[in-house]
Design a protein around this motif. Sequence first.
Motif, PDB file in Angstrom:
ATOM      1  N   THR A 241       0.860  -1.191   0.000  1.00  0.00           N
ATOM      2  CA  THR A 241       0.000   0.000   0.000  1.00  0.00           C
ATOM      3  C   THR A 241       0.890   1.233   0.000  1.00  0.00           C
ATOM      4  O   THR A 241       1.932   1.259   0.659  1.00  0.00           O
ATOM      5  CB  THR A 241      -0.899   0.036   1.253  1.00  0.00           C
ATOM      6  N   VAL A 242       0.483   2.258  -0.728  1.00  0.00           N
ATOM      7  CA  VAL A 242       1.163   3.547  -0.643  1.00  0.00           C
ATOM      8  C   VAL A 242       0.164   4.580  -0.133  1.00  0.00           C
ATOM      9  O   VAL A 242      -0.995   4.609  -0.566  1.00  0.00           O
ATOM     10  CB  VAL A 242       1.774   3.979  -1.996  1.00  0.00           C
ATOM     11  N   LEU A 243       0.594   5.383   0.833  1.00  0.00           N
ATOM     12  CA  LEU A 243      -0.245   6.382   1.483  1.00  0.00           C
ATOM     13  C   LEU A 243       0.345   7.759   1.238  1.00  0.00           C
ATOM     14  O   LEU A 243       1.561   7.954   1.376  1.00  0.00           O
ATOM     15  CB  LEU A 243      -0.319   6.119   2.987  1.00  0.00           C
ATOM     16  N   VAL A 244      -0.503   8.715   0.910  1.00  0.00           N
ATOM     17  CA  VAL A 244      -0.063  10.105   0.729  1.00  0.00           C
ATOM     18  C   VAL A 244      -0.956  11.006   1.572  1.00  0.00           C
ATOM     19  O   VAL A 244      -2.185  10.972   1.438  1.00  0.00           O
ATOM     20  CB  VAL A 244      -0.119  10.548  -0.749  1.00  0.00           C
ATOM     21  N   GLN A 245      -0.331  11.780   2.452  1.00  0.00           N
ATOM     22  CA  GLN A 245      -1.061  12.687   3.342  1.00  0.00           C
ATOM     23  C   GLN A 245      -1.277  14.056   2.682  1.00  0.00           C
ATOM     24  O   GLN A 245      -0.688  14.378   1.655  1.00  0.00           O
ATOM     25  CB  GLN A 245      -0.267  12.898   4.639  1.00  0.00           C
ATOM     26  N   ASN A 246      -2.129  14.851   3.337  1.00  0.00           N
ATOM     27  CA  ASN A 246      -2.276  16.265   2.988  1.00  0.00           C
ATOM     28  C   ASN A 246      -2.645  16.460   1.520  1.00  0.00           C
ATOM     29  O   ASN A 246      -2.102  17.326   0.832  1.00  0.00           O
ATOM     30  CB  ASN A 246      -0.971  17.003   3.309  1.00  0.00           C
ATOM     31  N   MET A 247      -3.584  15.641   1.040  1.00  0.00           N
ATOM     32  CA  MET A 247      -3.926  15.674  -0.374  1.00  0.00           C
ATOM     33  C   MET A 247      -4.531  16.996  -0.823  1.00  0.00           C
ATOM     34  O   MET A 247      -4.385  17.392  -1.989  1.00  0.00           O
ATOM     35  CB  MET A 247      -4.896  14.536  -0.676  1.00  0.00           C
ATOM     36  N   GLU A 248      -5.205  17.713   0.092  1.00  0.00           N
ATOM     37  CA  GLU A 248      -5.802  18.979  -0.327  1.00  0.00           C
ATOM     38  C   GLU A 248      -4.756  20.013  -0.692  1.00  0.00           C
ATOM     39  O   GLU A 248      -5.035  20.977  -1.406  1.00  0.00           O
ATOM     40  CB  GLU A 248      -6.753  19.521   0.746  1.00  0.00           C
ATOM     41  N   GLN A 249      -3.490  19.815  -0.218  1.00  0.00           N
ATOM     42  CA  GLN A 249      -2.404  20.710  -0.604  1.00  0.00           C
ATOM     43  C   GLN A 249      -2.063  20.534  -2.078  1.00  0.00           C
ATOM     44  O   GLN A 249      -1.685  21.486  -2.758  1.00  0.00           O
ATOM     45  CB  GLN A 249      -1.173  20.414   0.262  1.00  0.00           C
TER      46      GLN A 249
END
Length: 390
Positions: free
Chosen positions: A92-100
Motif C-alpha cells: 500500500t502507498v499512502l499520501v497525506q495532505n492531499m488537499e495541498q
Amino acid sequence: MTSIPLCLPDSITPEQFLNEYWQKKPLLIKQGLPQLVGMFEPEDMLGLALEEDASARLLTQAANKQEGLPQWQLKKSPLVETDFDKLPEQWTVLVQNMEQWSPELGQLWQAFDFIPQWQRDDIMVSYAPKGGSVGKHYDDYDVFLAQGFGSRRWQLGKFCDKSTEFVADEPIRLFDDMGEVIFDEILEAGDVLYVPPKLSHFGVAQDDCLTFSFGCRRPNLMQIIDSLADIATNDSDLFIPMLLPQALQASGELQADSIDAIKDQLLQMLQSERGSDIIRQAVSEVVSKRQYDALIPEETLDTDELMQALSEGATLQADYSNRLLYSQNNDDLKLYANGQRIDGLDAAATSILVRLANGEHLQSQDVMDVDPDELSEWLENGWVWIDYAE
C-alpha cells in the motif's frame, strides 16, 4: 465548483448524525460522495508519491513472516521509483495532505460542513492493488473513508482502549484480535464509511483501489498546555512572585498546603477574564495550525491578474489546505490563520475573512470594499483559493 450536498443519507439529518453516530457508532453512506468518482486514478497517486515534497509512506507485507523479522516493512518519503521494484503481492502507498496538492479535492470538505472546520485534519489517500491492506488497526480520531476508485472490503470490530495489545516489533500499530465483526461490506466508488475513534477496522482492496480518508481530530491537552505557556510569557503580571500563606514547618519540606495554595491561584487566574482570554487564544492558535508544511506555489497571481479573474466570474474561497478560523467573545472577534492571530484588519476585511472561514464562495462584488492588494496578500499567504469560472 457548485455547492456540494452534505455527505449523509437522506434519512439522517446533521443533528441526528451528531447525536446518534458521532464518536459513538459507524455509519455507511452509500454514494455519499459521488463527486470523488473519476477524480483520480491509481497512476496519479503513484506519481504524486514520488514528488519530493510529498508526505508519503510505502507499506509492504511479507507473505510469510520469518523468524525474528517483522511481517511489515515501512518506507517513508522521499520515495523513489526503485522502491516500487520487486514489491511483494500485498503493499500500500499512502499520501497525506492531499488537499495541498489538489484544491479541487479540498473543496469536497464542504460535504462535511456539519463538522466544524477547525476539527478537520487532512485528506489522506491510500492506493493498494488487489489484496493490499494496512492491517487491523484503530485511529484516535474520527474518519470518513471515501472510496474514490475501485472497491475495498471493510470489516469493523470492537472498540479499543489503552489495554489493547499490539503486535510486537512491527513498524505500525497493528493487532490480531478485532473481537466480534459488526460490519462487513464492500465499498464501491462514491461510497463513504464513517468510523468513530478507537473502533477497530480492517480494509482489503478488492482490486486496484483508491480510498480517501477525511480525518477529523481535536487537540490534546499537552498541545493546549504548551500553547498556554507560550502565550502567558507575554503577560508581565504573571512573572510577579505569588503571595502565599506561611505556616511553621520543617525547613526542608514543601507542604501540601503550599502546593494547594499555588494550585488555587493558578485556577483562579485561568477562571478569570484574563485567563479566559489566554485560553481562547491558546486554543485558537493550536487548532488553526497546519499539520504539514505549506508547499511553495510555483507561481501565483499578481493583484491585477487576481482582480481580472474575479471580474470574469472566478470566485474567492478559503483554501482547505490551510486553517482559517475565528473566535468571538461578545463583540471581540479574533481571526486566526495557520496558527497565528491576524491583527490590523479593518471591518471590511474582517467581515470578508469571516465569510470565507464559514465556507462562502465570494464573487467580485462581494469584495469591492477590500483593498485589492490585501486580497492578493491573502492569496499569496495561502489563506484563499481562486476557483475559475467554467
